[in-house]
Write an enzyme that holds these catalytic residues in place. Sequence first.
Site, PDB file in Angstrom:
ATOM      1  CG  ASP A   1      72.660  23.356  50.957  1.00 27.94           C
ATOM      2  OD1 ASP A   1      73.737  23.771  50.033  1.00 27.94           O
ATOM      3  OD2 ASP A   1      73.200  21.830  50.054  1.00 27.94           O
ATOM      4  CB  ALA A   2      66.339  25.699  50.522  1.00 28.39           C
TER       5      ALA A   2
END
Length: 302
Positions: free
Chosen positions: A148-149
């Site tokens: 995930d970012a």
Amino acid sequence: MREALPVPAGASCPVRIQQPYAHTYAFRVKPADAGKNLLSFLCERFPFRDETGWRLRIADGRVQLNQFPADPIQLLCTGDIIQHTNLHVTEPSVPDSVRIVAESPDFLLVEKPAPMPVHPGGRYNRNCLTEILKENGYAELHLIHRLDAVTSGLMLLGKNPDFSREASALFRSGGVEKMYYARVQGLPDWEETSCDQPIGRAKGFRFACLPEGKPARSVFRVMTRGSANSIVACEPVTGRTHQLRLHLAWLGHPVSDDLVYQPGNAHRLQNRAICLHSAHLRIPALAVDGSLPVPSDWYENL
């Protein structure tokens, strides 16, 4: 590729800031949108801009259909290509601290900071891991897995198709040892536990533990307890989207700064890094082995 810049105690991480630039976005019309007119489709798909704004962009040629000037009432067909040129793209800044952990003729193992997306998408075209690596001489990398970012830590990228296919197969078949660290709310009353709640998409970018979801399993072990928070080692046996974040929340100990999956935050967005760190990645069959420590600032006000 340079090492991450040293950051003095108490200083913030150096950031990467892109100057505004022009960029053309292109996307194909899906069968579900065939028969809609162009203006209605744009207003529905991109509601952040009102009808007047889209009319102006169509009129001045910034929106084209199949590379030709478009009409607002033109009906769309499956496979049509809509192009929209934004003359002043401003991307959110990201940490300027990508670091190479290990490299071979077959792979690159890096430490991804957060928040930073892995590949272009949404508001990010240049401030993402693959584009930053490309700027530094790694132009032909293959994505094998994702983070995930808002999650930091180890990421493996392949340098050739053969290695990438083999590594991807091992990720799917369980041939990869993975471990994360998480700083969580509260003091668990267990030393080690597991969660087997199925996971599925709830709405939009949010996922949830759902009876009809895909099977998922995570194992957790307490490493350190503080006065209000704890540090937990997390092993994702399966690899569902947001799995560790959801399973920790299900157990009553969400990631301490995860706004999305804390109770009562059903409509919150998470734009900042969270205390979830990919810390160990080992693939014995491919001689991949990397480990990172618990981020030192997690121990502050634990």
